[in-house]
Enzyme design. Structure first.
Site, PDB file in Angstrom:
ATOM      1  N   HIS A 304       0.836  -1.203   0.000  1.00  0.00           N
ATOM      2  CA  HIS A 304       0.000   0.000   0.000  1.00  0.00           C
ATOM      3  C   HIS A 304       0.868   1.249   0.000  1.00  0.00           C
ATOM      4  O   HIS A 304       0.549   2.247  -0.629  1.00  0.00           O
ATOM      5  CB  HIS A 304      -0.871   0.039   1.252  1.00  0.00           C
ATOM      6  CG  HIS A 304      -2.044  -0.869   1.184  1.00  0.00           C
ATOM      7  ND1 HIS A 304      -2.806  -1.007   0.060  1.00  0.00           N
ATOM      8  CD2 HIS A 304      -2.599  -1.667   2.116  1.00  0.00           C
ATOM      9  CE1 HIS A 304      -3.784  -1.858   0.302  1.00  0.00           C
ATOM     10  NE2 HIS A 304      -3.682  -2.279   1.547  1.00  0.00           N
ATOM     11  N   GLU A 545     -18.962   3.347 -30.495  1.00  0.00           N
ATOM     12  CA  GLU A 545     -18.177   2.234 -29.950  1.00  0.00           C
ATOM     13  C   GLU A 545     -18.320   0.972 -30.781  1.00  0.00           C
ATOM     14  O   GLU A 545     -17.600   0.009 -30.566  1.00  0.00           O
ATOM     15  CB  GLU A 545     -18.656   1.892 -28.536  1.00  0.00           C
ATOM     16  CG  GLU A 545     -18.624   3.039 -27.575  1.00  0.00           C
ATOM     17  CD  GLU A 545     -19.001   2.588 -26.177  1.00  0.00           C
ATOM     18  OE1 GLU A 545     -18.087   2.287 -25.406  1.00  0.00           O
ATOM     19  OE2 GLU A 545     -20.204   2.532 -25.869  1.00  0.00           O
ATOM     20  N   ASP A 569     -13.893   0.261 -26.666  1.00  0.00           N
ATOM     21  CA  ASP A 569     -14.786  -0.719 -27.278  1.00  0.00           C
ATOM     22  C   ASP A 569     -14.673  -0.696 -28.793  1.00  0.00           C
ATOM     23  O   ASP A 569     -14.688  -1.752 -29.435  1.00  0.00           O
ATOM     24  CB  ASP A 569     -16.233  -0.469 -26.847  1.00  0.00           C
ATOM     25  CG  ASP A 569     -16.528  -1.151 -25.517  1.00  0.00           C
ATOM     26  OD1 ASP A 569     -16.078  -2.300 -25.345  1.00  0.00           O
ATOM     27  OD2 ASP A 569     -17.175  -0.538 -24.658  1.00  0.00           O
ATOM     28  N   CYS A 616     -13.319   9.638 -25.821  1.00  0.00           N
ATOM     29  CA  CYS A 616     -13.291   9.444 -24.369  1.00  0.00           C
ATOM     30  C   CYS A 616     -12.699   8.101 -23.966  1.00  0.00           C
ATOM     31  O   CYS A 616     -12.696   7.753 -22.789  1.00  0.00           O
ATOM     32  CB  CYS A 616     -14.686   9.607 -23.769  1.00  0.00           C
ATOM     33  SG  CYS A 616     -15.851   8.396 -24.398  1.00  0.00           S
TER      34      CYS A 616
HETATM   35  C1  PEP Z   1     -14.809   3.051 -24.394  1.00  0.00           C
HETATM   36  O1  PEP Z   1     -15.327   1.988 -24.749  1.00  0.00           O
HETATM   37  O2  PEP Z   1     -13.856   3.581 -24.993  1.00  0.00           O
HETATM   38  C2  PEP Z   1     -15.315   3.751 -23.216  1.00  0.00           C
HETATM   39  C3  PEP Z   1     -14.878   4.948 -22.890  1.00  0.00           C
HETATM   40  O3  PEP Z   1     -16.242   3.091 -22.471  1.00  0.00           O
HETATM   41  P1  PEP Z   1     -15.858   1.968 -21.392  1.00  0.00           P
HETATM   42  O4  PEP Z   1     -14.359   1.923 -21.302  1.00  0.00           O
HETATM   43  O5  PEP Z   1     -16.512   2.387 -20.137  1.00  0.00           O
HETATM   44  O6  PEP Z   1     -16.452   0.746 -22.006  1.00  0.00           O
HETATM   45 MG    MG Z   2     -17.239   1.368 -23.903  1.00  0.00          MG
END
Ligand code: PEP
Ligand code: MG
Length: 663
Positions: A304, A545, A569, A616
């Site tokens: 830790h 995605e 994804d 993202c």
């Molecule tokens: C992604 O798929 O890039 C995403 C941001 O969603 P998650 O990682 O939560 O599936």
């Molecule tokens: Mg995703």
């Protein structure tokens, strides 16, 4: 009622201390007896120690048995947790700005592993770069146990002493957790508390006391037995918990003696802590940002202490071999958290070099922290939004600390996972409102619930699926459960007046899913109006995605307000390579031409329809892809908070190629 299920453990790192403590908390919410079996061993889900001793690793299969009145609910909630839906994932440590220093160009003292220059000791560096300063010797008071056995008539008083000390110790740990300097420290202290209150350990101490051992000897012996069992496990995370067990035992023994442990809070600002052992408890109850560095003769990179040092970007070296005990007498010390080299009382040459490297590292950290309030633009004047990915309100502080320009992805499933009941409209409304109010003047993109057959949530029934990643997940699941989805949509509509809310839908593969959501939103608006409840409106966006969404990006752009590309994804589906499977990791990469082509198609469709396009997924923080994304037309990047300053800096150094490249 009795139920049984086999579950593949998806909890990151397996059932180590924090998830074990969370599992215990979750199990305590049910009346049912819950037993987890791994191999030939079983453990009740209410004992974190026994769970740890199972040595369950991520990817292992366990057998989950529940019996009692709420057995079915317990089975669903615990299997959901075990398969990877724990809230503790959100608390994974992230590097701080200062850790940028560890990525500074290797200096004279950053040597190859195994090399050791004259005068240097070698250990395992956990990052944080160079440090030099006066030594703060961290030595706990010695423990003394009475010689000889306790007479039989004094044994119950001896046991009362232990129990009294245990209550005081637990109170102290919980107080420290409440005032912890970071969410990571709080989680660690909570996990430590669950070791300290473990009933099996208490029973082992009582047995030793009943045999005539003095309280201190009994505590240390029972702690050692458990620690040895943990140390024998093959998983390094579970082994590191042996350190925690020894530490908790020592603290309890000190408390029985009426002694207070030495605190890291006594360390003068900027001094380097030199310790034999540094337990999570000791490190978790101090503000590490005040220390200049950490050196520990014992300890591993997965302890830790090491995890927290990393999270704060503190230069730290663990497991330092010091056969001549040079550190014991050192007054000054230099260390390199990157190479793991430690120089007790360094020569003037070494000291000068370290001072220069520290100045360089400070300048780099300052340069990055100066970007906190900067809204980056490329050299040729194109503004780009750099926002944070968050999982809960706990992450707001960190996101702001690193200069997030709003939130580009709030994963709302963390509100639903690892708990005994679904969050109601009020709870969701209050969470979304808190996030919106934390980022005035900035967009906050909230993603609707993204769960599926692989992550069961108590209260949501999902059929058993052959291939959950191609099954009823994300928007598909929400549209199949309108009652569930409406609670979230109503909460979002009610939160909308409190900031610049944007809502996006995960796993979209057809425009009908956007249309279906709009219809539900209209129903929610009508209901809220009839109930005389205040609400606002939000932009509705699509998370891209799936390959389908990329291929029909033009159709989706016509019915949606923005795109945010989920490269995690998108990459796994375009490449048909499971993002969790290390054997296909070389295929599951966003910089593959097929994925980049899909991204360009999406960004181009967005431009053609006049809507904005962001990213993202993890790739948003990959500086080596930044130019490609910007050239494609991406104008918003959302990432883990610690990556924000680095990407802001890279944007400032980029120049767009014009016009945007075509697929
Ligand atoms: C992604 O798929 O890039 C995403 C941001 O969603 P998650 O990682 O939560 O599936
Ligand atoms: Mg995703």
């Amino acid at each position: 009622m009795e139920t049984m299920k086999r579950v593949r453990v998806g909890v990151e790192g397996g059932l180590h201390a924090r998830p074990a403590a969370e599992l215990v908390r979750l199990a305590k919410g049910f009346e049912a007896e819950i037993v987890i079996g791994a191999g030939t061993q079983t453990a009740p889900a209410r004992s974190s120690l026994k769970l740890l001793l199972l040595g369950v690793k991520e990817g292992d299969e366990v057998e989950l048995r529940t019996s009692g009145p709420d057995a079915a609910e317990a089975l669903s909630a615990i299997s959901g947790f075990l398969s990877g839906g724990a809230a503790h994932e959100a608390a994974a440590p992230s590097a701080s700005i200062a850790s940028g220093a560890s990525q500074a160009p290797a200096g004279e003292f950053a040597l190859a592993a195994g090399e050791r220059p004259a005068g240097a000791l070698k250990g395992i560096g956990t990052g944080g770069g160079p440090a030099i300063g006066p030594v703060f010797h961290f030595i706990q008071p010695a423990l003394e146990a009475p010689a000889g056995p306790t007479p039989p008539e004094a044994r119950s008083a001896e046991l009362e002493k232990v129990e009294g000390a245990r209550v005081r110790l637990l109170r102290q740990i919980h107080e420290d957790a409440a005032q912890a300097a970071s969410p990571q420290a709080r989680d660690i202290l909570t996990a430590i508390a669950s070791l300290a209150e473990d009933a099996d350990w208490a029973a082992a101490i009582a047995a030793h006391v009943a045999d005539g051992q003095p309280a201190i000897t009994a505590i240390l012996a029972a702690g050692r037995e458990t620690a040895q069992a943990l140390a024998a496990l093959s998983d390094p995370y579970a082994r590191a918990r042996a350190e925690d067990m020894d530490a908790v035992a020592r603290l309890l023994a000190l408390a029985v003696n009426g002694l207070k442990p030495v605190s890291l809070a006594d360390c003068p600002e900027g001094a380097i802590v030199v310790a034999e052992d540094l337990t999570a408890l000791e490190i978790g109850s101090a503000d590490l940002r005040r220390t200049g560095g950490l050196i520990c003769r014992n300890g591993s990179a997965t302890s830790h202490a090491a995890i927290l040092a990393k999270a704060f970007g503190i230069p730290a070296v663990f497991g330092v071999a010091d056969p001549e005990n040079k550190l014991a007498a050192a007054r000054t010390v230099a260390l390199d958290g990157t190479s793991g080299l430690v120089y007790p009382d360094p020569s003037s040459d070494v000291a000068e070099t370290f001072k220069a490297r520290c100045a360089q590292a400070r300048a780099e950290a300052e340069r990055l922290s100066a970007l906190r309030d900067v809204a980056p633009v490329t050299r040729d004047g194109t503004p780009v939004i750099v926002a944070a990915n968050i999982g809960s309100v706990k992450d707001i502080e960190l996101a702001k600390e690193y200069g997030a320009m709003g939130v580009g992805l709030m994963r709302t499933e963390f509100l639903f996972l690892g708990r005994t009941a679904l969050p109601d409209e009020e709870e969701q409304f209050s969470t979304y409102r808190t996030v919106l109010e934390a980022f005035p003047g900035h967009p906050v993109v909230i993603r609707t619930l993204d769960i599926g057959g692989d992550k069961p949530v108590r209260g949501i029934s999902v059929p058993q699926e052959e291939n959950p990643f191609l099954g009823l997940r994300g928007i598909r699941l929400c549209l199949a459960n309108p009652a569930l989805f409406k609670v979230q949509l109503r909460a979002l509509l009610r939160a909308a007046p409190y900031g610049d809310l944007k809502v996006m839908l995960p796993m979209v593969s057809d425009p009908a899913e956007i249309e279906g959501t709009r219809q539900l939103i209209a129903v929610c608006e009508a209901e809220l109006t009839a109930e005389d409840k205040a609400f606002g409106s939000f932009d509705l966006g699509t998370m891209v995605e799936t390959p389908a969404a990329a291929l029909i990006a033009h159709d989706l752009a016509a019915v949606t307000a923005f795109f945010s590309i989920g490269t995690n994804d998108l990459t796994q589906y375009v490449m048909a390579a499971d993002r969790m499977n290390p054997s296909v990791a070389s295929l599951c990469r966003t910089n593959h031409p097929a994925v980049l082509r899909a991204i360009r198609m999406v960004a181009q469709a967005a431009q053609a329809h006049g809507i904005w396009c962001g990213i993202c997924g993890e790739a948003a923080s990959d500086a080596s892809l930044l130019q490609i994304f910007l050239d494609a037309g991406v104008r918003e990047l959302s990432m883990a908070p610690a990556s924000i300053p680095r990407i802001k800096q890279a944007i400032g150094a980029a120049t767009l190629s014009s016009p945007p490249q075509t697929p």
